[in-house]
Design a protein around this motif. Structure first.
Motif, PDB file in Angstrom:
ATOM      1  N   ASP A 131     -36.387 -45.801  26.602  1.00  4.60           N
ATOM      2  CA  ASP A 131     -36.039 -47.203  26.387  1.00  4.60           C
ATOM      3  C   ASP A 131     -37.210 -47.969  25.782  1.00  4.60           C
ATOM      4  OD1 ASP A 131     -37.804 -47.896  28.477  1.00  4.60           O
ATOM      5  OD2 ASP A 131     -36.199 -48.223  29.935  1.00  4.60           O
ATOM      6  N   ARG A 132     -37.020 -49.285  25.609  1.00  2.00           N
ATOM      7  CA  ARG A 132     -38.043 -50.114  24.956  1.00  2.00           C
ATOM      8  C   ARG A 132     -39.345 -50.191  25.737  1.00  2.00           C
ATOM      9  NH1 ARG A 132     -35.497 -53.530  21.039  1.00  2.00           N
ATOM     10  NH2 ARG A 132     -33.202 -53.497  21.223  1.00  2.00           N
ATOM     11  N   ASP A 145     -29.538 -51.397  24.196  1.00  2.00           N
ATOM     12  CA  ASP A 145     -30.206 -51.134  25.482  1.00  2.00           C
ATOM     13  C   ASP A 145     -29.241 -50.571  26.516  1.00  2.00           C
ATOM     14  OD1 ASP A 145     -32.807 -51.945  24.686  1.00  2.00           O
ATOM     15  OD2 ASP A 145     -32.217 -54.041  24.938  1.00  2.00           O
ATOM     16  N   SER A 177     -42.650 -45.183  21.824  1.00  4.11           N
ATOM     17  CA  SER A 177     -43.154 -46.166  20.861  1.00  4.11           C
ATOM     18  C   SER A 177     -44.518 -45.800  20.299  1.00  4.11           C
ATOM     19  CB  SER A 177     -43.231 -47.552  21.526  1.00  4.11           C
ATOM     20  OG  SER A 177     -44.211 -47.558  22.557  1.00  4.11           O
TER      21      SER A 177
END
Length: 325
Positions: free
Chosen positions: A36-37, A81, A283
């Motif tokens: 996820d972010r 999301d 990321s």
């Protein structure tokens, strides 16, 4: 820093002891990985805790999903999301909030479409979201098709049939979308990744790979494919070197950019694989590879007993600059 793997200026350090799971969490084969972010890692696995969530430091955040799934296969987190989990045992794609609330089910549990009918689903394998939120599902073990759905789950179209020509499939095993909406399909037993527009029109294919199983797409205007390649299973070529299992990074022409491979075939050492089934990037460009080692052990090592403990996934920390980051 662990042992370094990779070629062509893109390297990763193996982090063998990254995950710190409590004793009560025993992973099964990690068929799907999603991130996820916040760089939390979701391990969709075939153990008693089907969804295990770890933070960036490898500590347990949450686990859920008991008594829902038949056979974990694919995991994906979209730009909405939400977590999309493909279950090829009960022929469904389920959409969840990140804390485990079921939001949508596509497919009828335990009611597969007829074998090779082209209708959803017969042992579906993976899913991906377009930039517009449309849902694509690869349907590979009992079908040879890709299905497209609206964000609310309405079936929009399907394409594909058994074969080896453009737009035909021999076990579509994984699927991704890039930022421009191109759809990438790991056509496993045809040894290629096919690329389509959003309506299923064949555009091109990426070759020079062996049985692509795991698949991830890098960011940027000319994305690269990160491919988990399976070992040969047939007696005639099972011991042939330089075919996998391994993880390779290829550009759009099929040129090898980097490869994680000890050069010693299948195994349990860091940087070796038994069956690299799922791939995800965080990321920072760190790479996570899920394995179905228990499921595939006898196919890869028919003459060796299965070890009592098998590695379920590996993390590789980026060392050099990421491709197209």
């Amino acid at each position: 820093m662990g042992e370094i793997f990779g070629t062509g200026g893109l390297s990763f350090a193996a982090q063998a002891d990254w995950a710190r799971l409590p004793d009560e969490i025993r992973l099964g084969d990690v068929a799907g990985i999603a991130i996820d972010r916040r760089d939390r890692v979701y391990l969709f696995n075939r153990g008693d805790h089907p969804v295990v969530v770890l933070d960036r430091q490898g500590s347990l955040v949450d686990s859920w999903g008991q008594d829902i799934f038949s056979n974990a296969h694919g995991a994906h987190i979209g730009a909405d999301d939400c977590l999309y989990l493909t279950d090829n045992g009960d022929h469904t794609l389920r959409k969840f909030s990140l804390d485990g609330k079921l939001l949508l089910t596509i497919g009828e549990p335990k009611r597969p479409a007829p074998f090779m009918s082209g209708r959803p689903f017969c042992r579906c394998t993976h899913s991906a979201l377009s930039p517009k939120g449309e849902i694509y599902v690869s349907d590979g073990y009992g079908n040879a098709a890709i299905h497209k759905f609206a964000p609310d789950g309405r079936h929009l179209l399907s394409w594909g049939q058994p074969g080896s020509g453009p737009g035909e499939f021999n076990l579509p095993h994984n699927i991704c979308c890039d930022a421009d909406g191109w759809v990438y399909v790991a056509d496993r037993e045809n040894h290629r990744v096919q690329v389509f527009d959003g309506n299923g029109r064949y555009e091109t294919q990426i070759n020079n790979m062996h049985r692509p199983s795991g698949l991830a797409i890098t960011t940027g205007p000319c994305p690269h494919c990160i491919v988990g390649e399976l070992a040969p299973y047939q007696p005639v070529n099972r011991l042939t070197p330089n075919l996998g299992p391994r993880v390779s990074i290829l550009d759009q022409s099929g040129k090898l950019v980097s490869r994680l491979d000890r050069g010693a075939g299948a195994g349990l050492e860091p940087g070796q694989f038994v069956s690299p089934h799922s791939i995800a990037l965080d990321s920072l460009g760190d790479l996570y590879v899920g394995e179905v080692a228990a499921t595939d052990w006898l196919a890869v090592f028919p003459d060796q007993p299965k070890p009592p403990a098998l590695r379920r996934f590996q993390k590789f920390a980026r060392v050099a600059a990421a491709v197209n980051a």
